[in-house]
Design an enzyme around this catalytic site. Sequence first.
Site, short mmCIF file in Angstrom:
data_model
loop_
_atom_site.label_atom_id
_atom_site.label_comp_id
_atom_site.label_asym_id
_atom_site.label_seq_id
_atom_site.Cartn_x
_atom_site.Cartn_y
_atom_site.Cartn_z
NE ARG A 274 19.43 43.96 24.27
CZ ARG A 274 20.14 42.85 24.26
NH1 ARG A 274 21.37 42.86 24.71
NH2 ARG A 274 19.63 41.73 23.81
CE LYS B 275 29.10 46.02 21.71
NZ LYS B 275 28.62 47.13 22.48
CE LYS C 292 31.55 42.52 25.20
NZ LYS C 292 30.88 43.22 26.25
P1 ATP Z 1 28.57 44.17 29.11
O1 ATP Z 1 27.93 43.18 28.15
O2 ATP Z 1 29.95 43.76 29.47
O3 ATP Z 1 27.69 44.44 30.27
P2 ATP Z 1 27.90 46.49 27.57
O4 ATP Z 1 26.71 46.88 28.35
O5 ATP Z 1 28.71 47.61 27.02
O6 ATP Z 1 28.84 45.54 28.35
P3 ATP Z 1 28.33 44.91 25.40
O7 ATP Z 1 28.48 43.49 25.82
O8 ATP Z 1 29.57 45.69 25.12
O9 ATP Z 1 27.41 45.65 26.43
O10 ATP Z 1 27.45 44.92 24.13
C1 ATP Z 1 26.19 44.39 24.13
C2 ATP Z 1 25.26 45.52 23.89
O11 ATP Z 1 25.49 46.08 22.61
C3 ATP Z 1 23.81 45.08 23.80
O12 ATP Z 1 23.25 44.97 25.07
C4 ATP Z 1 23.17 46.18 22.99
O13 ATP Z 1 22.75 47.20 23.85
C5 ATP Z 1 24.32 46.73 22.16
N1 ATP Z 1 24.19 46.53 20.70
C6 ATP Z 1 24.49 47.46 19.77
N2 ATP Z 1 24.32 47.00 18.55
C7 ATP Z 1 23.89 45.71 18.65
C8 ATP Z 1 23.54 44.71 17.72
N3 ATP Z 1 23.61 44.90 16.41
N4 ATP Z 1 23.13 43.50 18.22
C9 ATP Z 1 23.07 43.28 19.55
N5 ATP Z 1 23.39 44.21 20.49
C10 ATP Z 1 23.80 45.42 20.05
#
Ligand code: ATP
Length: 589
Positions: free
Chosen positions: A259, A254, A428
């Site tokens: 993104r 991650k 996650k």
């Molecule tokens: P929330 O989803 O609660 O809004 P956030 O914006 O921090 O929190 P997370 O849910 O923590 O997002 O994580 C999802 C995000 O992780 C994705 O939107 C993407 O930007 C990022 N990401 C990083 N590595 C990956 C991966 N290998 N596959 C998918 N998403 C990834």
Amino acid sequence: MTSMEYLKLAEAFEIIEVTRKRLEMTDMLAELFQQTPVNEIEMVIRLTQGKIAPDFEGIELGISDTLAQEAIYQATRIPKITIKRLWISGGDTGTVAYEAMEQKKQTPLFTDKLDVKNVYDTLIDISKASGTGSQKFKLKMLAFLLHNSTSLEAKYLARTFSGKMRLGLANMTIIDALAVTYATKEDRDKVEWAYNTCSDLARVGKLLAEKGLEGLDDISLEVGVPLRAMLCERLPSIPEIIEKLNDKCAFEYKYDGLRIQAHISDDKIELFTRQLENVTSQFPDIVKMLAPAFHGKECVIEGECVPVDINTGEMLPFQVVSRRRGRKHELGSAVDEFPVMLFLFDCLYLDGQDYTQTPYTNRRKMLESCIFESERVKLAEVLITDDSEKADEYFQNVIGKGGEGIIAKSLADDSFYRAGSRGWNWIKFKRDYKTEMADTVDLVIVGAFSGKGKRAGNYGALLMATYNADEGVFETVTKLGSGFDDEMLAALPELLDEHKIDKPHKLVNSKMKADYWFEPAIVLEVRGAEITLSPIHTCAINLAKENYGLAIRFPRYMGILRQDKGPEDATTTDEMLALYDIQSNRGGE
Ligand code: ATP
């Protein structure tokens, strides 16, 4: 055909604004849609959202508060000071316009009733105005709209000008209302699917109004039109994740960045964020990297854009990208100053074929088949396993390298890309302790790496070590590349060259292969964001965890050369372990 009165919209907005219950808002909106002529539904939806185009088109009205105030003055002729006072006390453009219209002494002799088409077209004209004379033109148009409006209309017009409609109306409620108006409640999922695919509610509404539910069949993934992003759920432990995903899944690194959804075709590359903002112009370097990476392909791919230190190769905190995004006007230097990498994790479309409704494994295969990886564009790391110990080891590995955690992805037959939804196909698992090192540390320079970019010809990053007082050796703990000013950079060769040796010093334990080695002599003060477990550093190896050492993440030189300290006076390995414990315990509280 006559156009719908804008007043009707303003009256509906007035009720929606004070309505709390979603069902009531839906009914109100559905009533408004029912009264809307088919050829105007697109405009009505946009005006309800306070927009003139879908987000991803990035079309803005470009109306400053000062311009809006001036327009209110011109339309009402009440003293400017009164308008200013209203502004200061209320703050909301809508209320200011409403009050000003109410205080206006005379009703003008000649006014035209505003209608939806008229308002919308004028706003479009305003958005198109640019160059000399454009401010004057905008002012004239705004004053024209306000002049012809009632107080209530002025309230919502002014809010539209300022880009803050504040109706408290979620997109999901508009979807509900569209389903009820043009199909049935039961069809809302299809309406939502259409929105998630084309990211434009007004277009969905138009198709529904013109052709009913079948109209939505016209919607499909298009290169150049962003899809709403798929999101993940979370679970507190790896065994629970494996169980939830039926024993086997793909664990991906991650990355902590921004993104990016890239739409690539022969003649164009466009980049969109998770909020559907078109950021192509802010990342010319990504565009440049993607062209050869997907040469000759037409595709839609997703990945994470991460800032990197090109000298240490280390990924940097996410905020560094924001710093770069804040510099729209002097982008040239920001691109060099904050270089980025792109790690790709999904392929939604490739050469005429929509892959969103195919399983993860297939999409990953497509991505692997069409990419030419380079130093700056890579596939996201992945480990496929059903073994929670292996997954945990991978997780520790990711953390050690500075990652945020892992995302487990389902391998099931229905592990589709579900645009716009948070679901259990992606789960996650993040590091949950608090970051932040309790203190600065004094580290010894034991090696260095050749510089790149602006540091070409000089040392790029330094290999730093702690002192293991029990064994009398130096153990590497981090690669230090930031915090050096130009003066210190220029002084480095002179400082280090007298200590240069042609292989690692016999008292230095290093798994890393540096480009240059030095006898341990020079001590620098360093602060890091946190201490992590690391498979590549030797500090406290096997003490916190078997086969792992400790590493300092995001180290920064504090500008202090500890000439008062010899190498044996540097921070010891034991002290590092203690700092690591403090940090871990703090997280456990
Ligand atoms: P929330 O989803 O609660 O809004 P956030 O914006 O921090 O929190 P997370 O849910 O923590 O997002 O994580 C999802 C995000 O992780 C994705 O939107 C993407 O930007 C990022 N990401 C990083 N590595 C990956 C991966 N290998 N596959 C998918 N998403 C990834």
